[in-house]
Design an enzyme around this catalytic site. Structure first.
Site, PDB file in Angstrom:
ATOM      1  N   GLY A   8       0.842  -1.206   0.000  1.00 19.18           N
ATOM      2  CA  GLY A   8       0.000   0.000   0.000  1.00 19.18           C
ATOM      3  C   GLY A   8       0.868   1.243   0.000  1.00 19.18           C
ATOM      4  O   GLY A   8       0.531   2.243   0.636  1.00 19.18           O
ATOM      5  N   ARG A  11      -0.285   5.462  -1.751  1.00 22.02           N
ATOM      6  CA  ARG A  11      -1.131   6.576  -1.280  1.00 22.02           C
ATOM      7  C   ARG A  11      -0.978   6.714   0.223  1.00 22.02           C
ATOM      8  O   ARG A  11      -0.541   5.779   0.898  1.00 22.02           O
ATOM      9  CB  ARG A  11      -2.609   6.274  -1.562  1.00 22.02           C
ATOM     10  CG  ARG A  11      -3.027   6.377  -2.985  1.00 22.02           C
ATOM     11  CD  ARG A  11      -4.556   6.364  -3.119  1.00 22.02           C
ATOM     12  NE  ARG A  11      -5.157   5.070  -2.895  1.00 22.02           N
ATOM     13  CZ  ARG A  11      -6.126   4.827  -2.021  1.00 22.02           C
ATOM     14  NH1 ARG A  11      -6.616   5.799  -1.281  1.00 22.02           N
ATOM     15  NH2 ARG A  11      -6.630   3.616  -1.899  1.00 22.02           N
ATOM     16  N   ASP A  59      -2.306  -7.996  -4.918  1.00 23.98           N
ATOM     17  CA  ASP A  59      -3.369  -7.851  -3.926  1.00 23.98           C
ATOM     18  C   ASP A  59      -2.944  -8.601  -2.664  1.00 23.98           C
ATOM     19  O   ASP A  59      -2.869  -9.836  -2.672  1.00 23.98           O
ATOM     20  CB  ASP A  59      -4.662  -8.435  -4.524  1.00 23.98           C
ATOM     21  CG  ASP A  59      -5.839  -8.367  -3.570  1.00 23.98           C
ATOM     22  OD1 ASP A  59      -5.642  -8.049  -2.386  1.00 23.98           O
ATOM     23  OD2 ASP A  59      -6.966  -8.637  -4.024  1.00 23.98           O
ATOM     24  N   VAL A  60      -2.686  -7.867  -1.587  1.00 26.05           N
ATOM     25  CA  VAL A  60      -2.175  -8.515  -0.360  1.00 26.05           C
ATOM     26  C   VAL A  60      -3.195  -9.470   0.263  1.00 26.05           C
ATOM     27  O   VAL A  60      -2.833 -10.291   1.107  1.00 26.05           O
ATOM     28  CB  VAL A  60      -1.716  -7.489   0.712  1.00 26.05           C
ATOM     29  CG1 VAL A  60      -0.585  -6.613   0.212  1.00 26.05           C
ATOM     30  CG2 VAL A  60      -2.874  -6.657   1.249  1.00 26.05           C
ATOM     31  N   ASN A  88       1.882  -2.159   5.351  1.00 26.39           N
ATOM     32  CA  ASN A  88       1.051  -0.969   5.580  1.00 26.39           C
ATOM     33  C   ASN A  88      -0.332  -1.067   4.942  1.00 26.39           C
ATOM     34  O   ASN A  88      -1.282  -0.446   5.422  1.00 26.39           O
ATOM     35  CB  ASN A  88       1.803   0.258   5.024  1.00 26.39           C
ATOM     36  CG  ASN A  88       0.899   1.449   4.807  1.00 26.39           C
ATOM     37  OD1 ASN A  88       0.543   2.162   5.750  1.00 26.39           O
ATOM     38  ND2 ASN A  88       0.491   1.670   3.551  1.00 26.39           N
ATOM     39  N   SER A 140      -3.070   0.107  14.436  1.00 27.33           N
ATOM     40  CA  SER A 140      -3.993   1.218  14.661  1.00 27.33           C
ATOM     41  C   SER A 140      -4.343   1.341  16.141  1.00 27.33           C
ATOM     42  O   SER A 140      -4.347   0.344  16.877  1.00 27.33           O
ATOM     43  CB  SER A 140      -5.292   0.967  13.881  1.00 27.33           C
ATOM     44  OG  SER A 140      -6.250   1.941  14.212  1.00 27.33           O
ATOM     45  N   TYR A 153     -12.109  -4.486  11.989  1.00 25.78           N
ATOM     46  CA  TYR A 153     -10.857  -3.727  11.870  1.00 25.78           C
ATOM     47  C   TYR A 153     -10.033  -3.829  13.167  1.00 25.78           C
ATOM     48  O   TYR A 153      -8.834  -4.107  13.135  1.00 25.78           O
ATOM     49  CB  TYR A 153     -11.209  -2.277  11.544  1.00 25.78           C
ATOM     50  CG  TYR A 153     -10.042  -1.367  11.245  1.00 25.78           C
ATOM     51  CD1 TYR A 153      -9.438  -1.368   9.984  1.00 25.78           C
ATOM     52  CD2 TYR A 153      -9.556  -0.491  12.207  1.00 25.78           C
ATOM     53  CE1 TYR A 153      -8.375  -0.505   9.709  1.00 25.78           C
ATOM     54  CE2 TYR A 153      -8.505   0.362  11.935  1.00 25.78           C
ATOM     55  CZ  TYR A 153      -7.916   0.352  10.688  1.00 25.78           C
ATOM     56  OH  TYR A 153      -6.870   1.205  10.421  1.00 25.78           O
ATOM     57  N   LYS A 157      -6.320  -5.608  13.495  1.00 26.47           N
ATOM     58  CA  LYS A 157      -5.129  -4.864  13.932  1.00 26.47           C
ATOM     59  C   LYS A 157      -4.589  -5.422  15.260  1.00 26.47           C
ATOM     60  O   LYS A 157      -3.373  -5.481  15.461  1.00 26.47           O
ATOM     61  CB  LYS A 157      -5.446  -3.371  14.059  1.00 26.47           C
ATOM     62  CG  LYS A 157      -5.799  -2.690  12.736  1.00 26.47           C
ATOM     63  CD  LYS A 157      -4.643  -2.720  11.746  1.00 26.47           C
ATOM     64  CE  LYS A 157      -4.914  -1.875  10.508  1.00 26.47           C
ATOM     65  NZ  LYS A 157      -3.786  -1.893   9.556  1.00 26.47           N
ATOM     66  N   ILE A 186      -5.324  10.020  11.210  1.00 23.22           N
ATOM     67  CA  ILE A 186      -4.354  10.595  10.273  1.00 23.22           C
ATOM     68  C   ILE A 186      -5.107  11.034   9.016  1.00 23.22           C
ATOM     69  O   ILE A 186      -5.969  10.298   8.520  1.00 23.22           O
ATOM     70  CB  ILE A 186      -3.265   9.547   9.895  1.00 23.22           C
ATOM     71  CG1 ILE A 186      -2.627   8.928  11.160  1.00 23.22           C
ATOM     72  CG2 ILE A 186      -2.210  10.164   8.978  1.00 23.22           C
ATOM     73  CD1 ILE A 186      -1.898   9.872  12.074  1.00 23.22           C
TER      74      ILE A 186
END
Ligand code: NAP
Length: 242
Positions: A8, A11, A59-60, A88, A140, A153, A157, A186
Site C-alpha cells: 500500500g 497513497r 493484492d495482499v 502498511n 492502529s 478492523y 489490527k 491521520i
C-alpha cells in the site's frame, strides 16, 4: 542497492513511508492493489528527488497473487535482498457487529491480518539468510483500544500486534527486528469521511496527524539505529490513547 517493500505504498501513509525510505537510500518496491496512477505519481516524486523505485502490483489479500508476483520478483532478483518490509496496506469496512455482512468481516481480516502472514514469510527467508532485517507493521489505535463499529478492523489490527510480538521473538537472534506503529486519526483518503472538527477536541494535540508524522516513526524503526528495539508498538496519535 538496498531494497524496501512498502505494501500500500502508493497513497496516504504508505506514500509518505515510500518517500522517506527512498530519501534514506533504499530502492522502493511500491506495492498497491488497483490505483496505478497514484503508484506512478509516488514513483515520479521519488525519481524527481533522485531516488529509485519500481511498481510491484499485487493484492495482499490474495495469497496466489502474492506468490505469483512477489514470488516472481524474488526469483528474478536473486542477488537483491529486501531489507525492509513495511506491512502498511489496509482497509476498513465499518459496521456494527449485528449488522455486519460476512464479506465485511472476511475482506478486512484477509487484507489487514492474513496478508501479514503471506507477505512476511515470503520476504523473511532471505532476511534470515542475510542475518539482517527490519519489519514494521502499521496497526492502529483501534487495535489497541477497540472501537465500536470496527470489530473487524480492531480484531485485524489487534491480531497484527500479536503477530508482531510473537515473530519478534522468533527472529531476534537473526538480527531481524519486528515492530508496529499504531496511528490515531491521520489525514488520508481512509479518514476522508471523518470530520476533524467533530473529533479534535478529544485529541490532546487538538488536530489529526499527517502521513509524514507516521512515516518518521516507521523510518526510524526501519533504520539500522533501531537495532535494539523489537516487539514494540509505538503510538502516533497526538496523545489520544496510550
Ligand atoms: P489509504 O490512504 O486508504 O491507502 C491505502 C493503501 O493501501 C493504498 O495504496 C491501497 O492501494 C493499498 N491497499 C489497500 N488494499 C490493498 C490490497 N488488498 N492489496 C494491496 N494494496 C492495498 O490508507 P491509509 O490511511 O494511508 O492507511 C494505511 C495504513 O494505516 C492501513 O493499514 C490503515 O489501517 C492504517 N491506519 C490508518 C489510519 C488513518 O487515520 N488514516 C489510522 C490508523 C491506522 P490502492 O491505491 O491500489 O487502492
Amino acid at each position: 542497492m538496498k531494497y524496501a517493500l512498502v505494501t500500500g505504498g502508493a497513497r496516504g501513509i504508505g506514500r509518505a513511508v515510500s518517500l522517506k525510505l527512498a530519501k534514506a537510500g533504499y530502492h522502493i518496491l511500491i506495492n498497491y492493489r488497483a490505483n496505478t496512477q497514484a503508484a506512478k505519481e509516488t514513483l515520479g516524486i521519488i525519481s524527481e528527488n533522485g531516488g529509485r523505485g519500481e511498481l510491484l502490483q499485487f493484492d495482499v489479500s490474495n495469497p496466489e497473487d502474492i506468490r505469483n508476483k512477489l514470488g516472481a520478483w524474488i526469483e528474478n532478483n536473486p542477488d537483491n535482498v529486501i531489507e525492509i518490509l513495511v506491512n502498511n496496506a489496509g482497509i476498513k469496512k465499518d459496521n456494527l457487529m449485528l449488522l455486519m455482512e460476512e464479506e465485511e468481516w472476511s475482506s478486512v481480516i484477509k487484507t489487514n491480518l492474513d496478508s501479514i502472514f503471506h507477505v512476511t514469510r515470503m520476504v523473511l527467508k532471505k532476511m534470515i539468510a542475510n542475518r539482517y532485517g527490519r519489519i514494521v507493521n502499521v496497526v492502529s489505535l483501534s487495535g489497541l483500544k477497540g472501537l465500536p463499529g470496527q470489530t473487524n478492523y480492531s480484531g485485524s489490527k489487534a491480531g497484527v500486534i500479536g503477530v508482531t510480538k510473537a515473530l519478534a521473538q522468533e527472529v531476534g537472534r537473526r538480527k531481524i527486528t519486528v515492530n508496529a506503529v499504531a496511528p490515531g486519526f491521520i489525514k488520508t483518503d481512509m479518514t476522508e469521511s471523518i470530520d476533524e472538527k467533530d473529533f479534535k477536541s478529544m485529541i490532546p494535540m487538538r488536530r489529526f496527524g499527517t502521513s509524514e508524522e507516521v512515516a518518521e516513526v516507521v523510518s526510524f524503526l526501519a533504520s539500522p539505529g533501531a537495532s535494539y528495539i523489537t516487539g514494540e508498538v509505538i503510538s502516533v496519535n497526538g496523545g489520544l490513547y496510550t
